[in-house]
Design an enzyme around this catalytic site. Structure first.
Site, PDB file in Angstrom:
ATOM      1  N   GLU A   1      -0.166  -1.076   5.738  1.00  0.00           N
ATOM      2  CA  GLU A   1       0.901  -0.538   6.591  1.00  0.00           C
ATOM      3  C   GLU A   1       0.755   0.963   6.801  1.00  0.00           C
ATOM      4  O   GLU A   1       0.933   1.472   7.913  1.00  0.00           O
ATOM      5  CB  GLU A   1       2.271  -0.853   5.975  1.00  0.00           C
ATOM      6  CG  GLU A   1       3.447  -0.574   6.895  1.00  0.00           C
ATOM      7  CD  GLU A   1       4.005   0.843   6.798  1.00  0.00           C
ATOM      8  OE1 GLU A   1       4.802   1.228   7.673  1.00  0.00           O
ATOM      9  OE2 GLU A   1       3.645   1.576   5.846  1.00  0.00           O
TER      10      GLU A   1
ATOM     11  N   ASP B   1       0.844  -1.191   0.000  1.00  0.00           N
ATOM     12  CA  ASP B   1       0.000   0.000   0.000  1.00  0.00           C
ATOM     13  C   ASP B   1       0.878   1.240   0.000  1.00  0.00           C
ATOM     14  O   ASP B   1       2.077   1.177   0.298  1.00  0.00           O
ATOM     15  CB  ASP B   1      -0.949   0.003   1.194  1.00  0.00           C
ATOM     16  CG  ASP B   1      -0.221  -0.050   2.535  1.00  0.00           C
ATOM     17  OD1 ASP B   1       0.758  -0.816   2.650  1.00  0.00           O
ATOM     18  OD2 ASP B   1      -0.610   0.679   3.466  1.00  0.00           O
TER      19      ASP B   1
END
Length: 492
Positions: free
Chosen positions: A174, A109
């Site tokens: 994350e 991400d």
């Protein structure tokens, strides 16, 4: 310098990586093109995250890995909507009991990015300019994840025996706080992680533009809010100014009591827990390659608080620091609004160093602010809250995988790495270490000027390709050291 291991094998591996670097860059381009933004809670972006995780899972399956995409259900947002949480990928390649097993952690991400934010190129179109590959996620963290995959795929393509068993744990949240990751690690401690010997994280940067580094520690973080409230509504300063305790004045006094102009934290006892700085550490800082003038110039800062490399690094890595981040409830728009806020909320954080614990810091900060507020004799109400408490992380730099990484760096880059710490907080390192009780190492690939989270994020083609070679050499070195071969005297 240590002689390169398996020199014939390495030569073939490195040659293959060089010949296929355009292919590796093209794959990174395909990954960067996916807007896998986990920060903005939007259904469209969640679909992109799922697409990113599926693409990575397919990539690993094509390597021959056994892949499990762990369903994490959905996430309740503050506004009441429910969004699906992207799966965490657990993958395994090889289970030879004679080989060491190394697990690579990465995230797929990214932070939000739009061209109008100040990007010179489309953030989701990987663009090469003068050897720099610009794109959101190029260095944080899609590039390093692919470099690891490139290393594995090179062994497979050349039909070379992979000298280690490889596992992957790849997440897609994350940047949004690693939702559900810690619980998954706990659940998989005696399953997925049971045979793991080493865990590698490549999610930070070098200290310089050219010299590689190994990271052996990070600071922790305690994030606080302090609220001062008179009432829920704001006041007119012409009607109420001068006849009440203004919440903003109280808050400014409270925030001003936390740190002085030299960066020294004024909270009593805050330095008492701090681990002493050893002579070995001081020597390590002296040997680190850091051009202060270049560092200051690249930071676009007129002057730092400290004039020597050693002082700067010590205060960045080994002393706690306190930063004031913002105030909610205050008038912060253009114009001249003569309002007295009825309620304000200040935000600040303290970076923790070894031996400091969040619970003790929370008590010290709360007692300090209560004492300061009491002396003001204000009729307002004050409330202090610690909303985040993360411990610092320290690695064993004399462990096998740090030795292997150092030797691999010497082989690929021809220099001894800087042994650095990271002034920021990377919670996953501490989570892995505490729960699995395995050796955790941070092995960065990106240069200091890569601009992670910022506009014009990039990874240099050189770092990306040499990083792929580094991971390949690391596999060989780790296998060699793990098998019990002696490390030459003075190797670390």
């Amino acid at each position: 310098m240590l002689s390169p291991p398996h020199s014939g094998t390495l030569e073939k591996l490195f040659q293959y990586i060089d010949l296929h670097q355009d292919e590796f860059v093209q794959t990174l381009k395909e990954w960067v093109a996916i807007e896998s933004d986990s920060v903005q809670p939007m259904p469209r972006l969640r679909q992109e995250l799922f697409r990113m995780m599926a693409l990575a899972a397919d990539k690993l399956r094509n390597l021959g890995a056994r892949v499990d995409s762990v369903d994490l259900g959905s996430q309740q947002m503050p506004d009441g909507q429910s969004l699906p949480t992207p799966p965490i990928i657990l993958a395994e390649l090889g289970n030879d009991p004679k080989k060491p097993s190394v697990c690579f952690y990465g995230h797929l991400d990214v932070q939000p990015a739009q061209k109008e934010d100040g990007w010179l190129t489309d953030p989701y179109t990987l663009t090469e300019v003068d050897g720099k590959l610009y794109g959101r996620g190029a260095t944080d963290n899609k590039g390093p994840v692919l470099a690891w995959i490139n290393a594995v795929s090179t062994f497979r393509a050349l039909q070379q025996d992979l000298p280690v068993n490889v596992k992957f744990i790849l997440e897609g949240m994350e940047e949004a706080g690693s939702v559900a990751l810690e619980e998954l690690v706990k659940r998989e401690k005696d399953n997925f992680f049971s045979g793991v010997d080493y865990i590698v994280i490549s999610d930070n940067l070098w200290l310089s533009q050219k010299k590689p580094a190994l990271t052996c520690g990070t600071r922790g973080n305690c994030y606080f809010t302090v609220e001062v409230k008179c009432r829920d509504q704001d006041f007119h300063s012409g009607t109420f100014g001068g006849i009440l305790n203004e919440p903003m004045a109280d808050l400014v006094a409270l925030l001003g009591s936390l740190v002085d102009s030299s960066g020294h934290i004024l909270v009593p006892g805050i330095y008492d827990q701090m681990a002493p700085i050893t002579e070995e550490e001081k020597t390590m800082y002296e040997n680190i390659d850091l051009d202060l003038e270049e560092y200051q110039k690249s930071s676009r800062v007129e002057r730092f608080l400290f004039d020597t490399k050693e002082e700067l690094l010590t205060h960045l890595w080994r002393y706690p620091s306190l930063s004031i981040h913002g105030i909610e409830g205050a008038f912060d728009e253009p114009g001249t609004k003569t309002v007295i806020p009825g309620r304000v909320l200040g935000k600040f954080s303290i970076r923790l160093v070894p031996h400091m614990t969040p619970s003790v810091v929370e008590t010290q900060v709360t007692q300090h602010l209560e004492a300061v507020f009491s002396k003001r004799n204000s009729f307002n109400k004050m409330a202090v809250s610690m909303v985040l408490g993360l411990q610092p992380w320290t690695a064993n730099i004399n462990g096998t995988q740090y030795l292997a990484a150092r030797r691999a760096i010497q082989t690929v880059f021809g220099v001894d790495p800087d042994m650095i710490q990271d002034g920021s907080t990377i919670p996953i390192a501490k989570i892995f270490q505490d729960i699995t009780q395995k050796s955790v190492m941070m092995l960065p690939l990106g240069a200091v000027d890569d601009g992670e989270h910022s506009q014009n994020e990039k990874i240099n083609r050189w770092n990306y390709i040499q990083g792929s070679k580094l991971f390949a050499a690391f596999f060989l070195e780790l296998s060699k050291l793990h098998s019990g071969q002696q490390v030459p005297s003075g190797a670390f």
